[in-house]
Design a protein around this motif. Structure first.
Motif, short mmCIF file in Angstrom:
data_model
loop_
_atom_site.label_atom_id
_atom_site.label_comp_id
_atom_site.label_asym_id
_atom_site.label_seq_id
_atom_site.Cartn_x
_atom_site.Cartn_y
_atom_site.Cartn_z
N THR A 37 0.83 -1.55 0.04
CA THR A 37 -0.07 0.17 -0.04
C THR A 37 0.67 1.47 -0.03
O THR A 37 2.04 0.87 0.00
CB THR A 37 -0.84 0.09 1.28
OG1 THR A 37 0.05 0.35 2.32
CG2 THR A 37 -1.69 -1.40 1.30
N PHE A 38 -0.15 2.39 -0.68
CA PHE A 38 1.05 3.39 -0.56
C PHE A 38 1.33 3.96 1.03
O PHE A 38 2.30 4.28 1.22
CB PHE A 38 -0.09 5.00 -0.93
CG PHE A 38 0.23 6.35 -0.23
CD1 PHE A 38 1.57 6.78 -1.97
CD2 PHE A 38 0.49 7.01 0.32
CE1 PHE A 38 2.39 8.28 -1.90
CE2 PHE A 38 1.25 8.32 0.96
CZ PHE A 38 1.74 8.57 -0.54
N ILE A 39 1.43 3.81 2.36
CA ILE A 39 1.06 3.42 3.81
C ILE A 39 2.66 3.13 3.61
O ILE A 39 3.51 3.23 4.28
CB ILE A 39 0.39 3.68 4.66
CG1 ILE A 39 0.29 3.88 6.24
CG2 ILE A 39 -0.12 1.82 4.72
CD1 ILE A 39 0.76 5.65 6.03
N ASP A 40 2.20 1.80 3.21
CA ASP A 40 3.45 1.19 2.80
C ASP A 40 4.95 2.03 2.72
O ASP A 40 6.13 1.36 3.28
CB ASP A 40 3.97 -0.76 2.99
CG ASP A 40 4.74 -1.24 2.81
OD1 ASP A 40 5.32 -1.25 4.36
OD2 ASP A 40 5.36 -2.01 2.04
N TYR A 41 4.96 2.12 1.18
CA TYR A 41 5.59 3.25 0.17
C TYR A 41 6.08 3.98 1.89
O TYR A 41 7.56 4.50 1.64
CB TYR A 41 5.56 3.68 -0.78
CG TYR A 41 5.30 2.86 -1.40
CD1 TYR A 41 6.46 2.23 -2.45
CD2 TYR A 41 4.06 2.60 -2.60
CE1 TYR A 41 6.98 1.42 -3.75
CE2 TYR A 41 4.23 1.37 -3.44
CZ TYR A 41 5.01 0.76 -4.23
OH TYR A 41 5.00 -0.16 -4.71
N VAL A 42 5.15 5.05 1.51
CA VAL A 42 5.85 5.99 3.03
C VAL A 42 6.69 5.38 4.05
O VAL A 42 7.59 6.28 4.34
CB VAL A 42 4.62 6.89 3.58
CG1 VAL A 42 5.24 7.93 4.66
CG2 VAL A 42 3.46 7.29 2.65
N LYS A 43 6.20 4.58 4.51
CA LYS A 43 7.12 4.08 5.84
C LYS A 43 8.30 3.47 5.62
O LYS A 43 9.42 3.85 5.89
CB LYS A 43 6.29 2.88 6.46
CG LYS A 43 7.28 1.41 7.76
CD LYS A 43 6.97 0.28 7.68
CE LYS A 43 7.28 -0.24 6.35
NZ LYS A 43 7.01 -1.19 6.50
N ASN A 44 8.46 3.23 4.23
CA ASN A 44 9.89 2.73 4.15
C ASN A 44 10.43 3.78 3.33
O ASN A 44 11.60 4.10 3.41
CB ASN A 44 9.73 1.88 2.44
CG ASN A 44 8.61 0.27 2.58
OD1 ASN A 44 10.05 -0.03 3.63
ND2 ASN A 44 8.34 -0.54 1.73
N PHE A 45 9.68 4.83 2.45
CA PHE A 45 10.71 5.97 2.38
C PHE A 45 11.36 6.43 3.83
O PHE A 45 12.02 7.16 3.93
CB PHE A 45 9.66 7.23 1.68
CG PHE A 45 10.48 8.91 1.73
CD1 PHE A 45 10.87 8.52 1.18
CD2 PHE A 45 9.48 9.78 2.27
CE1 PHE A 45 11.83 10.09 0.07
CE2 PHE A 45 10.32 10.98 2.09
CZ PHE A 45 11.12 11.01 1.36
N ILE A 46 10.24 6.71 4.97
CA ILE A 46 10.87 7.63 5.89
C ILE A 46 12.13 6.62 6.63
O ILE A 46 13.18 6.99 7.01
CB ILE A 46 9.92 7.52 7.18
CG1 ILE A 46 8.61 8.07 6.60
CG2 ILE A 46 10.66 8.00 9.02
CD1 ILE A 46 7.51 8.48 7.69
N HIS A 47 11.65 4.80 6.37
CA HIS A 47 13.10 4.61 6.79
C HIS A 47 14.28 4.61 5.95
O HIS A 47 15.29 4.57 6.85
CB HIS A 47 12.42 3.24 7.11
CG HIS A 47 13.26 1.91 7.43
ND1 HIS A 47 14.66 1.80 7.06
CD2 HIS A 47 13.58 1.06 8.62
CE1 HIS A 47 15.09 0.55 7.44
NE2 HIS A 47 14.10 0.70 8.73
N ASP A 48 14.39 4.61 4.97
CA ASP A 48 15.20 5.05 4.13
C ASP A 48 16.29 6.35 4.08
O ASP A 48 17.35 6.75 3.82
CB ASP A 48 15.44 5.01 2.23
CG ASP A 48 14.69 3.53 2.11
OD1 ASP A 48 14.94 2.39 2.94
OD2 ASP A 48 14.39 3.31 0.59
N LEU A 49 14.97 7.20 4.55
CA LEU A 49 15.56 9.28 4.82
C LEU A 49 16.48 8.91 6.12
O LEU A 49 17.29 9.65 6.10
CB LEU A 49 14.79 9.85 5.35
CG LEU A 49 14.70 10.90 5.27
CD1 LEU A 49 15.52 11.86 3.41
CD2 LEU A 49 13.13 11.94 5.68
#
Length: 447
Positions: A37-49
């Motif tokens: 889901t998009f929320i999972d993409y956001v979670k991964n983005f924050i994690h990578d950031l």
């Protein structure tokens, strides 16, 4: 449509806001042969950031949580007591203060690799701190998107539409279907947080919230695929996942009718009372009434909701929940990894598995109970099992048990929903005992 709430402004907020909520939380996005889901993409983005800085950010937050709560407990400053967000973050009881301090100490030891291996090891404190870091990313991304799902009317709309099926089958409001979908495509802990917020706002009773948390917060599809891969049954994934779903539905129908769920008060959160309305008046068509309820809810939605509701969730989760997850999760894994307790208490489960013709029953038995501590450990214990059917059955079992202390349990206990450790343990055992013969029966069509 003849209703004061159904106008262009409210309809726009309902359609656009709910559309965003559906896209962010419920819309399945293909990824590497599975769905996310998009929320999972956001979670991964924050994690990578945050990258390598994530453990240090987590440590700073845990220290602030511990020091802030200790200061509030001793001094009771007005600037904390009179601030809604700070009070939610730092006001606590001596019992939970102990675990906040413990969580900060464990995080410090793991981040700087200081202390005994049984605390900081990769399979113990290291695992839990990594999980806490992921939970931090989920909360940061999740919190400010949650109002689009809860406050724009989609839960009211789906609640009315799904009620004719969900209410008779499971005895819960139709809006509970949103919690189920959120966990299917997202994460079980996100669904539990969603359920908690709905209870706090008066949309679920104590019993309904407890029931939904322990029966509807299914493991996400991507994680099911990960487990199937880990135990070597990915080639059987369609049957594997179908068995999980069918077993989960049967368990949900049964669990609501037996203690401890059926003994929980069926009353609403005292401070807000009942806020839900899904009953369809005789003169209304179901779709028309669903739209009216969606627009009524959307009429109260403003951009301010995003900030205020988001901050409330962030403060409560980061400074109150995450430290407890670290402390409880580490203690649970220490017991599971370094003591013979699980082997001893799982012996009856070995006899139970053997009763149903499961090969290597006693070797697989610890995996049937260890899931109470963490959702991934059963898969690790199954890697040495030779029988494909045994790995298939116990892996499927681990995914319908739902109640994992490190993922779901701590959130449920820390919420105001009347679920304590012992109730969760009883429900976990009920799900385990009932599920084993069902999964064995269904898997006989596969093997």
């Amino acid at each position: 449509m003849g209703n004061k709430y159904v106008n262009k402004k409210n309809l726009t907020k309902f359609v656009v806001g709910s559309g965003l909520g559906i896209f962010m939380f419920l819309f399945p996005i293909p990824q590497n042969g599975a769905f996310t889901t998009f929320i999972d993409y956001v979670k991964n983005f924050i994690h990578d950031l945050l990258g390598n800085a994530l453990p240090y950010v987590l440590l700073v937050l845990m220290v602030i949580a511990a020091v802030g709560s200790l200061y509030d407990t001793i001094c009771k400053p007005k600037w904390i007591e009179n601030n809604h967000y700070l009070k939610k973050a730092f006001s606590t009881t001596p019992f939970y203060l102990t675990f906040k301090i413990m969580g900060a100490i464990i995080c410090f030891m793991v981040v700087f690799n200081i202390g005994p291996e049984f605390i900081i090891g990769a399979d113990v404190g290291g695992t839990i701190v990594g999980l806490a870091g992921t939970l931090l990313c989920i909360v940061l991304g999740f919190s400010f998107m949650l109002p689009f799902l809860t406050d724009c009317g989609i839960m009211e709309f789906l609640g009315v539409m799904a009620r004719p099926i969900v209410q008779p089958l499971f005895g819960v409001p139709g809006r509970a279907s949103v919690d189920l979908i959120a966990s299917w495509f997202g994460a079980s802990n996100a669904a539990v947080i969603l359920t908690r917020e709905q209870y706090m706002k008066g949309f679920y009773t104590k019993r309904e919230a407890a029931y939904i948390m322990t029966n509807f917060s299914l493991v996400s599809i991507p994680f099911c695929l990960l487990i199937a891969n880990s135990v070597g049954v990915a080639h059987l994934f369609p049957a594997f996942y179908l068995i999980i779903c069918v077993t989960g539905i049967i368990l949900a129908i049964i669990i609501r009718r037996i203690p401890p769920i059926c003994n929980i008060e069926n009353t609403y959160q005292e401070q807000v009372g009942k806020q839900i309305q899904e009953d369809i008046p005789d003169e209304h068509h179901i779709f028309k009434y669903a739209v009216e309820m969606g627009c009524k809810r959307a009429s109260t939605f403003t951009l301010k909701n995003i900030i205020t509701n988001g901050m409330e969730v962030v403060m409560g989760m980061l400074f109150d929940l995450v430290p407890t997850v670290i402390a409880w999760g580490t203690l649970a894994l220490i017991v599971a990894t370094y003591t013979p307790l699980v082997d001893i208490i799982s012996y009856p489960m070995g006899m139970y598995l053997k009763l149903f013709g499961i090969e290597e029953a006693f070797a697989a038995a610890p995996a049937t109970l260890i899931g109470f501590t963490d959702m991934f450990i059963p898969a690790l214990l199954l890697t040495g099992i030779q029988s494909v059917k045994t790995r298939f059955v116990v892996a499927a079992l681990s995914l319908v048990q739902i109640i994992y202390l490190t993922e779901v349990g701590v959130i449920a206990i820390k919420s105001e929903v009347p679920l304590n450790f012992w109730k969760l343990l009883i429900i976990f055992l009920e799900r385990t005992i009932i599920a084993i013969p069902l999964i064995v029966l269904f898997s006989s069509f596969v093997f």
